[in-house]
Scaffold this active site. Structure first.
Site, short mmCIF file in Angstrom:
data_model
loop_
_atom_site.label_atom_id
_atom_site.label_comp_id
_atom_site.label_asym_id
_atom_site.label_seq_id
_atom_site.Cartn_x
_atom_site.Cartn_y
_atom_site.Cartn_z
N CYS A 45 -1.59 1.81 -2.87
CA CYS A 45 -2.56 2.88 -2.64
C CYS A 45 -1.95 4.28 -2.65
CB CYS A 45 -3.26 2.67 -1.29
SG CYS A 45 -3.60 0.98 -0.84
N HIS B 210 -26.16 22.11 1.13
CA HIS B 210 -26.43 22.63 -0.21
C HIS B 210 -25.49 23.78 -0.54
CE1 HIS B 210 -28.89 23.35 -3.74
NE2 HIS B 210 -28.86 24.64 -3.44
N GLU C 65 -7.90 1.81 -12.58
CA GLU C 65 -7.29 3.02 -12.04
C GLU C 65 -6.11 3.46 -12.89
OE1 GLU C 65 -8.46 2.60 -7.31
OE2 GLU C 65 -6.57 1.75 -8.04
N LYS D 90 -0.12 5.41 -5.99
CA LYS D 90 -1.17 5.43 -7.01
C LYS D 90 -2.06 6.65 -6.85
CE LYS D 90 -4.89 3.84 -5.90
NZ LYS D 90 -5.85 2.93 -5.26
N TYR E 81 6.73 4.26 9.44
CA TYR E 81 6.37 2.91 9.88
C TYR E 81 7.46 2.31 10.75
CZ TYR E 81 2.01 2.18 7.34
OH TYR E 81 0.71 2.22 6.94
N GLU F 287 -25.68 15.81 -0.92
CA GLU F 287 -27.04 15.99 -0.40
C GLU F 287 -28.04 15.09 -1.10
OE1 GLU F 287 -29.09 19.75 -1.33
OE2 GLU F 287 -27.46 20.17 -2.75
N TYR G 144 -9.99 -3.17 -10.07
CA TYR G 144 -9.74 -1.79 -9.68
C TYR G 144 -8.33 -1.34 -10.06
CZ TYR G 144 -7.33 -3.42 -5.40
OH TYR G 144 -6.48 -4.01 -4.51
N CYS H 173 0.82 -1.21 0.00
CA CYS H 173 0.00 0.00 0.00
C CYS H 173 0.85 1.26 0.00
CB CYS H 173 -0.94 -0.01 1.21
SG CYS H 173 -1.97 1.47 1.31
#
Length: 458
Positions: free
Chosen positions: A47, A434, A180, A50, A98, A439, A176, A42
């Site tokens: 992820c 709005h 993508e 990308k 990490y 909405e 996907y 990822c």
């Protein structure tokens, strides 16, 4: 016997890091090994990089649209090297985070390959290490299709090593990942051919979303070759030639195979630990994520249950709490929101119409419109589709699906409502913000159709 560690985690991706870190905060002695890069697919080749490329492609479209909003913007071309430098710097930053999270929590980290010697013993970079409990979190890897010449094509990892945008690109696959990257490179200026075997892209998603996406891909100039299987890939001079079953052939400068991934278990020595795999090659686990070896667990893509980074993270956290935190719990695999960063993007949570209708009668609420930005810009194909699947008996919203601008951001909030079991009336009495596209989810009043009545009668 005394072990070196209470817990040893094999794999430093999102799920493994979360499991190790939380276990350590609960007081466990924890070791974790990663042979490639911290953060896993990822963060490094999935992820995160990308999504940065998705943003780059969107900027190109926005500059084209700017004139309609009064801006005089001059486009001088796209520099992949500049994007790659910024993208790789961000990946390196997250990669370091990490590692610091783990050491900060008191974990012992090993930048090495770990393989089983037996159910409690590992070879970690040539060092013998023992642990009372072991978690397998090695993720998955992309695999090419079994056709002649497949080695001439790219897999998803290879995209991040490109030095320039291909002038002509073929993408094989309509999951996907394939979709993508097809949209990314189309947005960056490439001519893109998309080859897939089904009639519609994105198998497993709601049929209305799949139909709308196919139309959106057509509108942005992607050439879709539906119902086709690749037969072979050949190099001809300075270009590639992809032959399809049935005789058709397509030429391009590069080919991306996005036809599948598999659990990354090769060489782990699972048999020496008594860990069994399913027929599809995933590590077999029960509802507690325990493997066939009582002290060994597996989480994330290696189990092939629901291959999403946030799901692996949630499972890793829950497992650490269960084993060492005194608070046994499970991560819920139901009503998990997800997004596909196509152009336009998709957000979805809960059941498709087909799945819900198979269980009984449902009401469908659906709207399709051109969002305000594109009523001004006139960009073709940028329609928004929003859909609710509602149980007739309970009135619960069983599924929510959207294709359109900001779908992923909107669906995160809708996901809370669906996971909480809210009803259509709960949606109806919520005041809309709005003017927004979001909405529409709380102003849908007219039922589009009903489905599943026959299933209920039977």
């Amino acid at each position: 016997m005394a072990y070196d560690f209470d817990l040893f985690v094999i794999g430093g991706g999102s799920g493994g890091v979360r499991c190790a870190r939380i276990a350590a905060t609960h007081g466990a002695t924890v070791g974790i090994a990663e042979e490639r890069f911290w953060g896993g697919t990822c963060v490094n080749v999935g992820c995160v990089p990308k999504k940065i490329m998705v943003n780059a492609a969107e900027y190109g479209q926005w500059t084209e649209d700017a004139a309609a909003f009064g801006w005089n913007v001059e486009r001088k071309g796209f520099d992949l090297a500049a994007l790659a430098a910024a993208r790789d710097a961000e990946v390196a930053r997250l990669n370091g985070i990490y590692g610091r999270l783990l050491t900060g929590a008191g974990c012992t980290i090993f930048e090495a390959r770990a393989t089983f010697l037996d159910a409690h013993t590992l070879d970690v970079g040539g060092k013998r290490v023992t642990a009372e409990r072991i978690v397998i979190a090695v993720g998955g890897r992309a695999v090419p299709p079994p056709i002649p010449g497949a080695e001439l094509g790219m897999l998803s990892d290879d995209v991040f090593r490109l030095k320039q945008v291909p002038r002509r690109l073929i993408v094989v696959g309509s999951g996907y990942i394939g979709l993508e990257f097809a949209c990314i490179f189309r947005g960056l200026g490439a001519e893109v051919d998309l080859v897939y075997r089904a009639d519609l892209p994105l198998r497993g998603f709601d049929a209305d979303i799949r139909t709308a996406l196919k139309e959106a891909l057509d509108a942005q100039g992607l050439r879709q070759h539906v119902g086709h299987h690749p037969a072979r890939l050949d190099r001809q001079g300075d270009h590639l030639r992809l032959s399809l079953l049935g005789g058709e052939a397509i030429e391009a400068d590069a080919v991306l195979f996005a036809t599948g991934r598999e659990p990354h278990i090769q060489g782990l020595g699972l048999d020496r630990a008594g860990v069994m795999c399913t027929a599809k090659g995933a590590v077999e686990v029960d509802e507690e994520h325990r493997t066939t070896a009582p002290n060994i667990y597996a989480i994330g893509d290696v189990t092939d249950k629901l291959n999403l980074t946030p799901m692996a993270t949630a499972v890793g956290h829950a497992l650490a709490d269960t084993l060492f935190g005194g608070t046994p719990r499970k991560a819920d695999y139901h009503n998990v929101p997800t997004a596909v960063f196509t152009s336009p993007p998709i957000g979805t949570v809960g059941m498709t119409e087909a799945d819900a209708a198979a269980q009984g009668p449902v009401d469908i609420y659906l709207t399709r419109f051109t969002p305000m930005r594109h009523t001004i810009s006139g960009r073709p194909g940028r329609k928004t589709l929003m859909k609710l699947v509602v149980c007739q008996r309970t009135r619960k919203v069983l599924g929510a699906h959207m294709l359109g601008e900001d779908a992923a951001e909107i669906m995160q909030g809708i996901g809370i409502a669906v996971a909480a079991g809210l009803t259509k009336e709960d949606f109806d009495r919520t005041i809309g913000i709005h003017p927004t596209a979001a909405e529409e989810f709380v102003t849908l009043r007219t039922r589009t159709r009903e489905a599943g009545v026959r299933a209920a009668a039977e």
